[in-house]
Structures are given as C-alpha cells and as structure tokens.
Design an enzyme around this catalytic site. Sequence first.
Site, PDB file in Angstrom:
ATOM      1  CE  LYS A 244      26.108 -35.271  12.199  1.00 56.20           C
ATOM      2  NZ  LYS A 244      27.559 -35.380  11.987  1.00 56.20           N
TER       3      LYS A 244
ATOM      4  NE  ARG B 264      28.136 -25.434  10.153  1.00 53.29           N
ATOM      5  CZ  ARG B 264      28.698 -25.497   8.947  1.00 53.29           C
ATOM      6  NH1 ARG B 264      29.759 -24.756   8.687  1.00 53.29           N
ATOM      7  NH2 ARG B 264      28.220 -26.287   8.013  1.00 53.29           N
TER       8      ARG B 264
ATOM      9  CE  LYS C  19      30.003 -37.732   6.828  1.00 54.48           C
ATOM     10  NZ  LYS C  19      29.914 -37.046   8.108  1.00 54.48           N
TER      11      LYS C  19
ATOM     12  CB  THR D  14      25.002 -32.087   2.125  1.00 53.62           C
ATOM     13  OG1 THR D  14      25.628 -32.129   3.399  1.00 53.62           O
ATOM     14  CG2 THR D  14      23.847 -33.044   2.094  1.00 53.62           C
TER      15      THR D  14
ATOM     16  CG  ASP E  66      28.424 -38.476  10.756  1.00 47.39           C
ATOM     17  OD1 ASP E  66      28.527 -39.399   9.917  1.00 47.39           O
ATOM     18  OD2 ASP E  66      28.336 -37.276  10.447  1.00 47.39           O
TER      19      ASP E  66
ATOM     20  CG  ASP F 122      40.108 -49.309   6.431  1.00 46.44           C
ATOM     21  OD1 ASP F 122      40.811 -50.024   5.690  1.00 46.44           O
ATOM     22  OD2 ASP F 122      40.563 -48.617   7.350  1.00 46.44           O
TER      23      ASP F 122
HETATM   24  O1  C5P Z   1      26.336 -27.362  10.843  1.00 48.59           O
HETATM   25  P1  C5P Z   1      25.557 -28.177   9.835  1.00 48.59           P
HETATM   26  O2  C5P Z   1      24.055 -28.144  10.073  1.00 48.59           O
HETATM   27  O3  C5P Z   1      25.935 -27.857   8.407  1.00 48.59           O
HETATM   28  O4  C5P Z   1      26.020 -29.690  10.152  1.00 48.59           O
HETATM   29  C1  C5P Z   1      25.640 -30.793   9.365  1.00 48.59           C
HETATM   30  C2  C5P Z   1      26.180 -32.047   9.978  1.00 48.59           C
HETATM   31  O5  C5P Z   1      25.849 -33.143   9.123  1.00 48.59           O
HETATM   32  C3  C5P Z   1      27.698 -32.076  10.144  1.00 48.59           C
HETATM   33  O6  C5P Z   1      27.945 -32.786  11.351  1.00 48.59           O
HETATM   34  C4  C5P Z   1      28.193 -32.870   8.954  1.00 48.59           C
HETATM   35  O7  C5P Z   1      29.370 -33.588   9.257  1.00 48.59           O
HETATM   36  C5  C5P Z   1      27.035 -33.841   8.728  1.00 48.59           C
HETATM   37  N1  C5P Z   1      26.919 -34.385   7.374  1.00 48.59           N
HETATM   38  C6  C5P Z   1      26.748 -33.610   6.253  1.00 48.59           C
HETATM   39  N2  C5P Z   1      26.650 -34.191   5.005  1.00 48.59           N
HETATM   40  C7  C5P Z   1      26.676 -35.521   4.881  1.00 48.59           C
HETATM   41  C8  C5P Z   1      26.845 -36.323   6.015  1.00 48.59           C
HETATM   42  C9  C5P Z   1      26.944 -35.720   7.256  1.00 48.59           C
HETATM   43  O8  C5P Z   1      26.675 -32.399   6.360  1.00 48.59           O
HETATM   44  N3  C5P Z   1      26.500 -36.074   3.673  1.00 48.59           N
END
Ligand code: C5P
Length: 233
Positions: free
Chosen positions: A36, A210, A65, A119, A63, A68
């Site tokens: 991603k 992460r 998002k 989330t 990603d 607009d």
């Molecule tokens: O580091 P971590 O596992 O928390 O990363 C989650 C990834 O998913 C990030 O790139 C974040 O931008 C993305 N994301 C999210 N919640 C959403 C959509 C995308 O955490 N609803």
Amino acid sequence: MSDTARNKLIVALDLPGYDEARHLVDTLGDTVGFYKVGLELLFADGLDLVRELKNEGKRVFLDMKFLDIGNTVERAVATAANLGVDFLTIHGHDSKTLKAAARGRAGSPLKLLAVTVLTSLDEADLLEQGIASSPADLVLRRARLAADAGADGVIASGLEAADVRKAAPPGFLIVTPGIRLPGGESGDQTRITTPEAAIRAGADHLVVGRPINAAADPVNAAHAFLEHIARAG
Ligand code: C5P
C-alpha cells in the site's frame, strides 16, 4: 507460506521517502507481494516506486482517500487507473463521490474501495463531526451506500467486518487496517483486531503498517503475520 495467506497481507509503505520504501521492499523480497502506497510516500517519489512495483509483478494499493466534487474525483480516478494499480481508496461519505469514482475507473480492472470510518476514530470523534452514530452503525450504512454506488469493497476495521460481510453483496471486498498481533502496540489506532479475528470476521485483505515497516526484523515480522493469517484459514 501459502499463496493464500500471502495474497491476504498488504504491507503499508508508510515511510518518509523512496529510498526507505525501496529498501523495505527489497528486504521483504518474495515474502510480501502486495503493498500500500499512501500520501506520505506519494510526495516523496512514491509514484516512481508504484511503477517499479507493478513492473516487478507486485500488487499495489494506492491509498489516496479521494473526497472532492464529482468531476475532480472522476478524472483523478481515471488517471490513477491508467497507472495500472490494483486498489484505490475514496471516502465513502456520499453517493455522488462514489458514483463519480465508479465512472472514472470504468473499463479498467482497478478495484475501488470506499473508506467507511477511519479506524483511528471512535464514537466521540464522530460526535465532534455532528454524527450521532456508533462507528459500527456508520460503517454499515456507508458500506451499503458504497455497494449501491458501484464500489468494489470497503475499508473497515475487524470489529465491523462481520456485519459488513452479512450485509454486502457476494464478492464485495473487505480490506482491514488496524491489525495487531496479540499484545502489539496500538499506536494511534483505536479499533484494532488481531489477524485471526479480522479474517474470521470476513476480511479479504489485512493492511499492516508499523508492526512490519518499523520492525527491527521486517521479514520475521511479516512471517509472524502470515502465520497468524494462515491459522485463521
Ligand atoms: O501502522 P498501521 O498498521 O496502523 O497502518 C495502518 C495503515 O492503514 C495506515 O497506512 C493507514 O493510513 C491505513 N488506514 C487506516 N484506517 C483506515 C484506512 C486506512 O488505518 N480506515
């Protein structure tokens, strides 16, 4: 590790620049086949990496998002589709945006995923926006809207995946971020689940950032996630 588990894992390249991201992809090698690319990397030569990943046979989830006016969303989605990426996100707040995005990718294999509720947001955050709804109810409402407007799936946390799966048409994709191994650090995420819980709730793909991209040993970390995914069947 089975191809099924590997196909379910999407590693988020949330890194400050091309070099760091390229290094992580090279380190992970064949362990990971789906990446991603988000806003942070996009503005640091991320598109160069997107093209390279596609040339190397990897799958790419852009990603962005998008949110607009319809004309802008339609044209931006059409441009993204031309890159040959596999997944693209748009915000799933309203059907005008969703339908414009569906028009933009017409005729391409690009899968459009609607972001239901980030989330990182909880009920108090929604109230701050003037929305008197639980995240679970809003996710479901927006998932139905997305399906009706022609989106291919949604981004939803593992806590809502089961309800979305029940309400969604066959083949509707559920992509789930906020994934942590038992005892893992949550960071700024609030609605987190384990890989097993998300898969059992109906998630098709898990987005892990992460816990892999900041791990001391990313290959080991990716294998741990793949094992947990495989265990969920
Ligand atoms: O580091 P971590 O596992 O928390 O990363 C989650 C990834 O998913 C990030 O790139 C974040 O931008 C993305 N994301 C999210 N919640 C959403 C959509 C995308 O955490 N609803």
